[in-house]
Write an enzyme that holds these catalytic residues in place. Structure first.
Site, PDB file in Angstrom:
ATOM      1  N   HIS A   1       1.494 117.838 131.162  1.00  0.00           N
ATOM      2  CA  HIS A   1       1.371 118.828 130.130  1.00  0.00           C
ATOM      3  C   HIS A   1       2.689 118.861 129.275  1.00  0.00           C
ATOM      4  CE1 HIS A   1      -2.501 120.159 131.836  1.00  0.00           C
ATOM      5  NE2 HIS A   1      -2.850 120.354 130.529  1.00  0.00           N
TER       6      HIS A   1
ATOM      7  N   LYS B   1       4.410 124.812 129.685  1.00  0.00           N
ATOM      8  CA  LYS B   1       3.136 125.062 130.518  1.00  0.00           C
ATOM      9  C   LYS B   1       3.856 125.500 132.010  1.00  0.00           C
ATOM     10  CE  LYS B   1      -1.305 123.977 132.710  1.00  0.00           C
ATOM     11  NZ  LYS B   1      -1.788 125.118 132.156  1.00  0.00           N
TER      12      LYS B   1
HETATM   13  P1  NAD Z   1       1.151 130.650 124.225  1.00  0.00           P
HETATM   14  O1  NAD Z   1       2.395 131.115 125.015  1.00  0.00           O
HETATM   15  O2  NAD Z   1       1.693 129.754 122.956  1.00  0.00           O
HETATM   16  O3  NAD Z   1       0.340 131.866 123.832  1.00  0.00           O
HETATM   17  C1  NAD Z   1       0.038 133.077 124.573  1.00  0.00           C
HETATM   18  C2  NAD Z   1       0.116 134.225 123.463  1.00  0.00           C
HETATM   19  O4  NAD Z   1      -0.299 135.166 123.853  1.00  0.00           O
HETATM   20  C3  NAD Z   1       1.372 134.416 122.837  1.00  0.00           C
HETATM   21  O5  NAD Z   1       1.343 134.378 121.336  1.00  0.00           O
HETATM   22  C4  NAD Z   1       1.599 135.489 123.430  1.00  0.00           C
HETATM   23  O6  NAD Z   1       2.777 136.320 122.831  1.00  0.00           O
HETATM   24  C5  NAD Z   1       0.443 136.254 123.559  1.00  0.00           C
HETATM   25  N1  NAD Z   1       0.516 137.387 124.200  1.00  0.00           N
HETATM   26  C6  NAD Z   1       1.141 137.790 125.161  1.00  0.00           C
HETATM   27  N2  NAD Z   1       0.768 138.944 125.914  1.00  0.00           N
HETATM   28  C7  NAD Z   1       0.164 139.476 124.928  1.00  0.00           C
HETATM   29  C8  NAD Z   1      -0.528 140.722 124.844  1.00  0.00           C
HETATM   30  N3  NAD Z   1      -0.234 141.923 125.611  1.00  0.00           N
HETATM   31  N4  NAD Z   1      -1.367 141.131 123.970  1.00  0.00           N
HETATM   32  C9  NAD Z   1      -1.741 139.939 123.082  1.00  0.00           C
HETATM   33  N5  NAD Z   1      -1.070 138.800 123.051  1.00  0.00           N
HETATM   34  C10 NAD Z   1      -0.318 138.625 123.970  1.00  0.00           C
HETATM   35  O7  NAD Z   1       0.374 129.996 125.390  1.00  0.00           O
HETATM   36  P2  NAD Z   1      -1.004 128.863 124.841  1.00  0.00           P
HETATM   37  O8  NAD Z   1      -0.555 127.229 124.984  1.00  0.00           O
HETATM   38  O9  NAD Z   1      -1.720 129.119 123.853  1.00  0.00           O
HETATM   39  O10 NAD Z   1      -1.914 129.126 126.317  1.00  0.00           O
HETATM   40  C11 NAD Z   1      -2.347 130.248 126.787  1.00  0.00           C
HETATM   41  C12 NAD Z   1      -3.120 130.383 128.037  1.00  0.00           C
HETATM   42  O11 NAD Z   1      -4.307 129.493 127.720  1.00  0.00           O
HETATM   43  C13 NAD Z   1      -2.472 129.423 128.987  1.00  0.00           C
HETATM   44  O12 NAD Z   1      -2.944 130.355 130.152  1.00  0.00           O
HETATM   45  C14 NAD Z   1      -2.739 128.345 129.044  1.00  0.00           C
HETATM   46  O13 NAD Z   1      -2.785 127.495 130.362  1.00  0.00           O
HETATM   47  C15 NAD Z   1      -4.349 128.390 128.897  1.00  0.00           C
HETATM   48  N6  NAD Z   1      -5.035 127.195 127.990  1.00  0.00           N
HETATM   49  C16 NAD Z   1      -6.244 127.095 128.360  1.00  0.00           C
HETATM   50  C17 NAD Z   1      -7.188 125.907 128.088  1.00  0.00           C
HETATM   51  C18 NAD Z   1      -8.556 125.946 128.196  1.00  0.00           C
HETATM   52  O14 NAD Z   1      -9.313 125.152 127.834  1.00  0.00           O
HETATM   53  N7  NAD Z   1      -8.997 126.758 129.241  1.00  0.00           N
HETATM   54  C19 NAD Z   1      -6.467 125.173 127.076  1.00  0.00           C
HETATM   55  C20 NAD Z   1      -5.246 125.342 126.348  1.00  0.00           C
HETATM   56  C21 NAD Z   1      -4.296 126.323 126.879  1.00  0.00           C
END
Ligand code: NAD
Length: 271
Positions: free
Chosen positions: A158, A162
């Site tokens: 990744h 991450k």
């Molecule tokens: P990222 O850090 O780019 O995005 C997370 C967002 O959440 C940020 O914009 C952050 O400011 C926001 N956030 C934090 N606290 C918050 C709050 N209190 N209220 C609203 N928003 C808030 O991360 P990402 O790459 O988008 O990944 C996010 C999560 O999704 C991770 O846990 C990742 O592992 C997971 N993910 C899962 C899959 C899947 O298919 N299940 C795929 C990709 C990523």
């Protein structure tokens, strides 16, 4: 004409949040009801369409989760565990379904999610990509057919941002093969190796993690036998595939009774 499904997106300015806004605005069966960010986000007040370089859509980024839920049928969360659990409590209070994409929950947090699933429909998946979910099924079948004579190793890669390891998807692949072999993953997993580790212990499932660059997500399950090996691999080339899968889950989930569902349920891969 069937009514479109009203979707609220939590973590809107994030990598996945932006992909979800894009996929929602492109899908005529969906309506973007709200786009939510943290209360100190620089994106607050910005139109969600403008945020991703599309025409304005009339939905400004907000930090008010409960208010955002009023007009939504389903909340889609891709943030971090503590935020996801706070949003889960809001969904329970409001009686709204939630698609959880966040990964990295501990055992107690997973129990909290299971308890909430007695009240609202919840879909949780370590990976919403349709291809990855097919790989989960294929890994299970391979483990059943190859049996314990093959050593199983799971490798994932990744991007450098991450924060959890191994990835939720790698763990789900581990659970799938362990389940197929009738063994417990927790007592048979080897998460790291260093120094004089001795010969490989039969029946263990090894994990290796690669972190760097902008890798969106790559997973391989290796079945290593004598004289041959089988590899089941998936490489994501855009976040759009996770977003499309999560929104497919939202559409499937909305009319379901309370319960904890997975992409296997959404895609009909059980059994
Ligand atoms: P990222 O850090 O780019 O995005 C997370 C967002 O959440 C940020 O914009 C952050 O400011 C926001 N956030 C934090 N606290 C918050 C709050 N209190 N209220 C609203 N928003 C808030 O991360 P990402 O790459 O988008 O990944 C996010 C999560 O999704 C991770 O846990 C990742 O592992 C997971 N993910 C899962 C899959 C899947 O298919 N299940 C795929 C990709 C990523």
């Amino acid at each position: 004409m069937t009514q479109s499904l009203a979707v609220a997106i939590l973590g809107a300015p994030g990598r996945m949040g932006r992909a979800l806004i894009e996929a929602t605005l492109r899908n005529s069966a969906l309506q973007l009801a709200a786009a939510i960010a943290r209360d100190d986000s620089a994106a607050l007040g910005i139109d969600a369409g403008a945020l991703i370089g599309r025409p304005v859509c009339g939905i400004a980024i907000t930090a008010d989760r409960p208010a955002a839920l009023v007009s939504a049928a389903v909340l889609v969360d891709f943030t971090q565990p503590a935020v996801a659990l706070a949003a889960l409590a809001d969904c329970v209070a409001a009686g709204k379904a939630i698609v959880i994409g966040t990964t990295g929950f501990n055992a107690a947090q997973k129990e909290e999610i299971a308890a909430a699933a007695r009240v609202i429909p919840i879909c949780m998946a370590a990976n919403y990509s349709i291809g990855v979910n097919v790989c989960l099924k294929l890994s299970e079948i391979a483990a059943q057919l190859l049996g314990s004579n093959y050593d199983i190793e799971i490798i994932e890669a990744h991007h450098r941002h991450k924060v959890d390891a191994p990835s939720g998807t790698a763990l789900a692949l581990g659970e799938a093969v362990a389940g197929a072999l009738g063994i417990d993953l927790r007592s048979n997993a080897v998460y790291s190796r260093e120094g004089q580790i001795g010969a490989r212990v039969a029946g263990t499932i090894g994990f290796a993690t690669v972190r760097g660059g902008d890798v969106i997500g790559e997973h391989s399950v290796l079945f290593l036998g004598d004289g041959e090996r089988v590899e089941i691999s998936h490489k994501a080339s855009s976040r759009g595939n996770f977003a499309v899968g999560a929104l497919r889950a939202a559409q499937w989930l909305a009319p379901q009774p309370p319960g904890l569902y997975s992409m296997r349920d959404v895609l009909g891969l059980n059994g």
